[in-house]
Enzyme design. Structure first.
Site: not given
Length: 778
Positions: A654, A707
């Site tokens: 990732h 986020h």
């Protein structure tokens, strides 16, 4: 007489006061006035620390409630029009740009007509682990002096009796760090419209009695196009007309071909990074006119090792002898990148603690170096002796070097970093084994770290909860995570990482060669802080680190369970790294330790193992001439960690919040079976490069930004994945969030993931009508 100053100071406070105040504010527990009071108190304390260390100026303008680049967006009046701001207060607008707006409501009463707005894109600040908010530019962007916050902070410092040096991000660096949001537009063309606003800011600072303004132009350490390089001289001639004395600051990288340019700009002083580019000091001293101040960044602002006074003075003395103008000394860059102080580290190993210096201690190092440089050695004799003793002790400590680790690296062979077969063969075997549907759904690894999880971990660390009790609580959290994923209909599960405090710290705690602080927090973005491990010696894995937890999770379900690891480059990048050997050697030591864990996970029956490397782009040297050696070492270290398993074991990695398009061949060379990347904030823009490159392996472009607190709809995710399927073969696509979910709450996480699964089902239905025949595993 040598002067001392700092380019910036940590914002969060000695005990992360700003973090906790921000999060209370976002939860609605305190209002704007209370938050502003916390900010004012922290600034006052931090200025006092600088004054107590004898610095000639306190630095004003480095404080931010979220990010200093976002501060400049408001200062310069270029908030993106897509936020549709009306009468919202300045701080409410600021947090909206940083965090986005949910569909139902905005922040502080800002509803935006009830529709959602995604946050500004976030990416790494040069090659650090700090994230800045990316300015957005179009041909219609307009600038204007729109905030008085900087001037109010100057007034606050002056009222407290401090001599102020203000700091600004320079106009060329501000534009460079932004992004065009309009096809065919070049943000460089905005420079002429931006410069008059900088003139207004500088004139206002001068009217307030500010003698010096530090103006940061870190892009002078990059390989710049000619148009950008050539614009510096005319820009600074224009700014100098109405400005106080300007100290142009560069850091993080050698100036190289920009050295002469930087020395000859019409400014009153120049700051250079003598930690990252010590070889350039002589050239700077030669080229910088005598009437200009020279600021030498001699204390490492990026790492926590104590300064070797003998080496520092050996570097400084020839410059002091040669340069006839004012000499200033400082940290190499802002101290934003190091923890606040060692004062609260009461439990840290005493020997290793003596080798370290955090922000407050680095200010004191400047005081000692100045006295020694000015011939006042006797006044700091004890401090110099202690620093020399610590340097010698660290250099000769048997705790640092381990013969068995060096031997393992020496015995490595060329094939250690290669899988048994090429990707096509591995993909076939993995599809047969896993039998996943088209566009399989998964998450990046972590699930919400609830108050109960944190409380259990804290109790275990304090000794109030025994190992059995702690294991039971963590297993309950794992069962909950697995159950929720099965209910949501995800295809590949994760155990949720309830037992992990941080994706790097967790592993460092179990590896030899690491040590940990109690309060060594560093801001990553907004209120998010990390506590980097300190790599002081050779790295090895004494025992398995994740196998028990992952195997337990797999025992709860028939669906595939991913083993979750952090990769060697990221562990290195997000730690404070020893500086007594090449970083590449330390990276390879970590790679072999992770390889041992990967092999043990495979032996435990785990068929999918994710080795996260979000920091691989972050570690790229800022100068292209240094890319090749770094990338060769970084990709080899990843392959070493991943190549001890059979073809049928699927390796994932990732990466997030970086621009990858310029290193796509090297990302492909990592040879991960599946890569997941952050793409939602850029509206899948980052993925286009993978499509143009014809990235050969499987890829999961993130379909929602974790986020931001807003929950995207299934339709939004469908739209993004349609864009993805236009550039990447659908048979090679996965569906996943942008990043781990540890910072989110369960309610929003479940809604978002339910929308994600629903989006995947829509896409599979659409693709089933287009595909001529079923794919393996569908």
């Amino acid at each position: 007489m040598t002067r001392t100053h700092t380019l910036g100071f940590p914002r969060m406070g000695a005990h992360r006061e700003l973090k906790f105040a921000l999060e209370k504010h976002w939860r609605g527990e305190i209002g704007t006035a209370a938050l502003e009071a916390v900010g004012a108190d922290l600034r006052a304390r931090h200025w006092q620390a600088q004054s107590d260390a004898g610095l000639d100026f306190v630095t004003v303008g480095d404080f931010a409630f979220y990010d200093h680049v976002a501060n400049h967006i408001q200062l310069l009046g270029c908030e993106p029009p897509r936020f549709d701001f009306a009468a919202e207060a300045e701080l409410a607008r600021y947090f909206t740009m940083a965090r986005g707006v949910a569909d139902e409501t905005g922040h502080e009463g800002c509803t935006h007509g009830g529709h959602g707005t995604f946050a500004l894109e976030m990416t790494k600040w040069f090659d650090t682990n700090y994230h800045y908010l990316v300015p957005e530019f179009t041909a219609n962007t307009r600038f204007g002096l729109a905030s008085v916050r900087l001037f109010d902070e100057v007034a606050q410092a002056q009222k407290l009796g401090h001599k102020v040096k203000a700091v600004l991000l320079g106009p060329l660096s501000f534009l460079w760090l932004g992004k065009e949001k309009e096809a065919g537009f070049d943000r460089f063309t905005l420079l002429d419209a931006l410069l008059p606003v900088y003139e207004q800011v500088l004139a206002r600072l001068k009217s307030l009695g500010v003698e010096w303004v530090q103006i940061d132009e870190p892009i002078l350490g990059l390989d710049l196009p000619d148009a950008w390089r050539n614009a510096f001289e005319r820009s600074y001639w224009q700014l100098a007309r109405s400005a106080p004395k300007l100290l142009l600051a560069t850091y993080f990288s050698p100036l190289a071909e920009n050295l002469r340019l930087a020395c000859q700009l019409p400014v009153a002083g120049l700051h250079v990074d003598a930690v990252r580019a010590p070889e350039e000091l002589t050239g700077v001293a030669d080229w910088l006119p005598a009437h200009k101040a020279l600021s030498v960044g001699i204390v490492d602002g990026r790492n926590i090792w104590r300064t070797d006074p003998a080496a520092a003075l050996e570097r400084l003395q020839p410059v002091a002898d040669k340069h006839k103008g004012e000499l200033w000394i400082a940290p190499s860059c802002s101290l934003l990148h190091v923890p606040f102080s060692l004062a609260s580290e009461t439990k840290l190993d005493a020997e290793i603690k003596s080798w370290l210096a955090f922000a407050v201690e680095k200010l004191d190092e400047l005081r000692v170096l100045r006295a020694a440089l000015d011939g006042e050695d006797s006044s700091v004799e004890a401090e110099l002796a202690a620093a020399r003793a610590a340097t010698a002790a660290r250099r000769g400590s048997p705790r640092v070097h381990r013969a068995e680790v060096a031997l393992r690296l020496a015995r490595a062979v060329a094939t250690d970093d290669r899988r048994v077969s090429a990707f096509a063969q591995r993909q076939s075997e993995q599809r047969d084994r896993l039998a996943l549907p088209l566009m399989p759904t998964t998450t990046i690894g972590s699930f919400p770290q609830t108050a109960a999880i944190r409380a259990a971990r804290a109790a275990f660390k304090r000794g109030e909860l025994d190992a059995g009790g702690y294991r039971g609580k963590m297993q309950a959290e794992i069962r909950l995570a697995v159950h929720k994923q099965e209910e949501l209909g995800l295809d590949v599960l994760v155990h949720g990482e309830a037992e992990r405090n941080d994706m790097v710290e967790y592993f460092g705690e179990q590896l030899d060669g690491f040590v940990f602080t109690a309060n060594g927090w560093v801001q990553s973005y907004g209120s998010r802080c990390v506590k980097p491990p300190v790599i002081f010696g050779d790295v090895a894995r004494p025992k398995p680190m994740t196998v028990e937890w992952t195997a337990y999770a797999q025992s709860l379900t028939k669906l595939p369970m991913k083993g979750m690891l952090t990769g060697p480059v990221t562990i290195l990048q997000w730690s404070f790294v020893r500086d007594d050997q090449p970083r590449s050697v330390t990276t390879e030591q970590i790679a072999w330790a992770i390889r041992d864990e990967v092999v043990d996970l495979e032996k435990a029956g785990i068929g999918i193992i994710q080795i996260d490397e979000p920091a691989i782009r972050e570690g790229l040297p800022l100068r292209r001439s240094r890319w090749k050696s770094y990338l060769e070492g970084a990709t080899r270290s990843f392959r070493i960690s991943a190549s001890g398993v059979a073809d049928r074991t699927q390796i994932h990695t990732h990466m997030c919040y970086s621009e990858f398009n310029d290193i796509l061949p090297e990302i492909a060379a990592m040879d991960a079976d599946v890569i997941t990347i952050e793409t939602s904030r850029s509206d899948m823009e980052l993925l286009r490069g993978f499509g143009d490159f014809k990235y050969p392996n499987e890829i999961g472009p993130g379909v929602y930004d974790i986020h931001s607190p807003r929950v995207p709809t299934a339709d939004e995710m469908v739209r993004l994945m349609r864009k993805a399927a236009a550039v990447v073969p659908p048979s090679n696509l996965w569906v996943n969030p942008d990043c781990g979910l540890k910072t989110r709450g369960w309610p929003e996480t479940e809604v978002a993931l339910a929308n994600m699964v629903a989006a995947a089902k829509v896409l599979r239905g659409e693709l089933a009508l287009r595909l001529p025949r079923p794919l393996p595993g569908t």
